[in-house]
Write a protein that holds these residues in place. Structure first.
Motif, PDB file in Angstrom:
ATOM      1  N   GLN A  27      -4.128   1.773  -3.705  1.00  0.00           N
ATOM      2  CA  GLN A  27      -3.346   1.084  -2.646  1.00  0.00           C
ATOM      3  C   GLN A  27      -1.520   1.548  -2.770  1.00  0.00           C
ATOM      4  O   GLN A  27      -1.254   1.359  -4.081  1.00  0.00           O
ATOM      5  CB  GLN A  27      -3.239   0.358  -2.204  1.00  0.00           C
ATOM      6  CG  GLN A  27      -4.742  -0.343  -1.472  1.00  0.00           C
ATOM      7  CD  GLN A  27      -4.522  -1.692  -1.266  1.00  0.00           C
ATOM      8  OE1 GLN A  27      -5.607  -2.611  -1.681  1.00  0.00           O
ATOM      9  NE2 GLN A  27      -4.293  -2.264  -0.910  1.00  0.00           N
ATOM     10  N   SER A  28      -0.848   1.946  -1.811  1.00  0.00           N
ATOM     11  CA  SER A  28       0.940   2.152  -2.464  1.00  0.00           C
ATOM     12  C   SER A  28       0.870   0.495  -2.487  1.00  0.00           C
ATOM     13  O   SER A  28       0.608  -0.019  -2.205  1.00  0.00           O
ATOM     14  CB  SER A  28       1.529   2.767  -0.906  1.00  0.00           C
ATOM     15  OG  SER A  28       1.787   1.635  -0.088  1.00  0.00           O
ATOM     16  N   GLU A  29       2.129   0.410  -3.702  1.00  0.00           N
ATOM     17  CA  GLU A  29       2.628   0.009  -4.689  1.00  0.00           C
ATOM     18  C   GLU A  29       3.157  -0.978  -2.755  1.00  0.00           C
ATOM     19  O   GLU A  29       3.949  -2.146  -3.755  1.00  0.00           O
ATOM     20  CB  GLU A  29       3.873   1.032  -5.589  1.00  0.00           C
ATOM     21  CG  GLU A  29       3.119   1.536  -6.710  1.00  0.00           C
ATOM     22  CD  GLU A  29       2.203   0.112  -7.892  1.00  0.00           C
ATOM     23  OE1 GLU A  29       2.928  -0.984  -7.925  1.00  0.00           O
ATOM     24  OE2 GLU A  29       1.454   0.308  -8.653  1.00  0.00           O
ATOM     25  N   GLY A  32       1.443  -0.998   0.567  1.00  0.00           N
ATOM     26  CA  GLY A  32      -0.765  -1.292   0.209  1.00  0.00           C
ATOM     27  C   GLY A  32      -0.996  -0.927   0.928  1.00  0.00           C
ATOM     28  O   GLY A  32      -2.494  -1.154   1.280  1.00  0.00           O
ATOM     29  N   THR A  33      -1.090   0.385   1.448  1.00  0.00           N
ATOM     30  CA  THR A  33      -1.409   0.886   2.457  1.00  0.00           C
ATOM     31  C   THR A  33      -2.100   2.084   1.631  1.00  0.00           C
ATOM     32  O   THR A  33      -1.526   2.467   0.914  1.00  0.00           O
ATOM     33  CB  THR A  33      -0.681   2.136   3.427  1.00  0.00           C
ATOM     34  OG1 THR A  33       0.325   2.087   3.456  1.00  0.00           O
ATOM     35  CG2 THR A  33      -0.374   0.626   4.518  1.00  0.00           C
ATOM     36  N   VAL A  34      -3.114   2.530   2.153  1.00  0.00           N
ATOM     37  CA  VAL A  34      -4.185   3.623   1.631  1.00  0.00           C
ATOM     38  C   VAL A  34      -3.287   4.662   1.227  1.00  0.00           C
ATOM     39  O   VAL A  34      -2.948   4.850   1.915  1.00  0.00           O
ATOM     40  CB  VAL A  34      -5.636   3.735   2.360  1.00  0.00           C
ATOM     41  CG1 VAL A  34      -5.543   4.331   3.375  1.00  0.00           C
ATOM     42  CG2 VAL A  34      -6.700   4.378   1.727  1.00  0.00           C
ATOM     43  N   VAL A  35      -4.320   4.924  -0.630  1.00  0.00           N
ATOM     44  CA  VAL A  35      -3.588   6.488  -0.447  1.00  0.00           C
ATOM     45  C   VAL A  35      -5.070   6.738  -1.074  1.00  0.00           C
ATOM     46  O   VAL A  35      -5.630   6.327  -1.844  1.00  0.00           O
ATOM     47  CB  VAL A  35      -2.495   5.701  -2.396  1.00  0.00           C
ATOM     48  CG1 VAL A  35      -2.650   7.260  -2.661  1.00  0.00           C
ATOM     49  CG2 VAL A  35      -1.189   5.497  -1.491  1.00  0.00           C
ATOM     50  N   VAL A  36      -5.183   7.730  -0.895  1.00  0.00           N
ATOM     51  CA  VAL A  36      -6.126   8.644  -0.978  1.00  0.00           C
ATOM     52  C   VAL A  36      -6.376  10.443  -2.135  1.00  0.00           C
ATOM     53  O   VAL A  36      -5.700  10.949  -2.487  1.00  0.00           O
ATOM     54  CB  VAL A  36      -6.725   9.720   0.361  1.00  0.00           C
ATOM     55  CG1 VAL A  36      -8.085  10.609  -0.314  1.00  0.00           C
ATOM     56  CG2 VAL A  36      -7.128   8.835   1.516  1.00  0.00           C
ATOM     57  N   LEU A  37      -6.626   8.791  -3.471  1.00  0.00           N
ATOM     58  CA  LEU A  37      -6.356  10.211  -4.558  1.00  0.00           C
ATOM     59  C   LEU A  37      -7.260  11.384  -4.688  1.00  0.00           C
ATOM     60  O   LEU A  37      -6.870  12.573  -5.483  1.00  0.00           O
ATOM     61  CB  LEU A  37      -7.243   9.312  -5.840  1.00  0.00           C
ATOM     62  CG  LEU A  37      -7.030   8.526  -5.942  1.00  0.00           C
ATOM     63  CD1 LEU A  37      -7.263   7.284  -6.919  1.00  0.00           C
ATOM     64  CD2 LEU A  37      -5.281   8.121  -5.600  1.00  0.00           C
TER      65      LEU A  37
END
Ligand code: SF4
Length: 64
Positions: A27-29, A32-37
């Motif tokens: 999740q972004s700092e 809080g939204t999703v970050v796809v690694l």
């Protein structure tokens, strides 16, 4: 091969995805939204990714 799509405009930052498959979702700092690694997860994680898609309350993530 599976590919993950994420729509951060729909994501409500519930964090279920990161909780379910921390190797793939973060999740972004700030938002809080999703970050796809890794948008093309290895085969052994595909079931877990599908579970995360099912658990996401906002429908922000999908797989093709
Ligand atoms: S589970 Fe869905 S709403 Fe929650 S952070 Fe992940 S993509 Fe966003």
């Amino acid at each position: 091969m599976m590919e993950i799509k994420a729509d951060t405009t729909v994501c409500i930052g519930a964090g279920m995805c990161a909780l379910t498959v921390p190797a793939i979702f973060d999740q972004s700092e700030d938002e809080g939204t999703v970050v796809v690694l890794d948008s093309t997860p290895p085969a052994e994680l595909e079931d877990a990714v599908r579970r995360a898609v099912t658990l996401c309350p906002s429908g922000a993530i999908s797989v093709v």
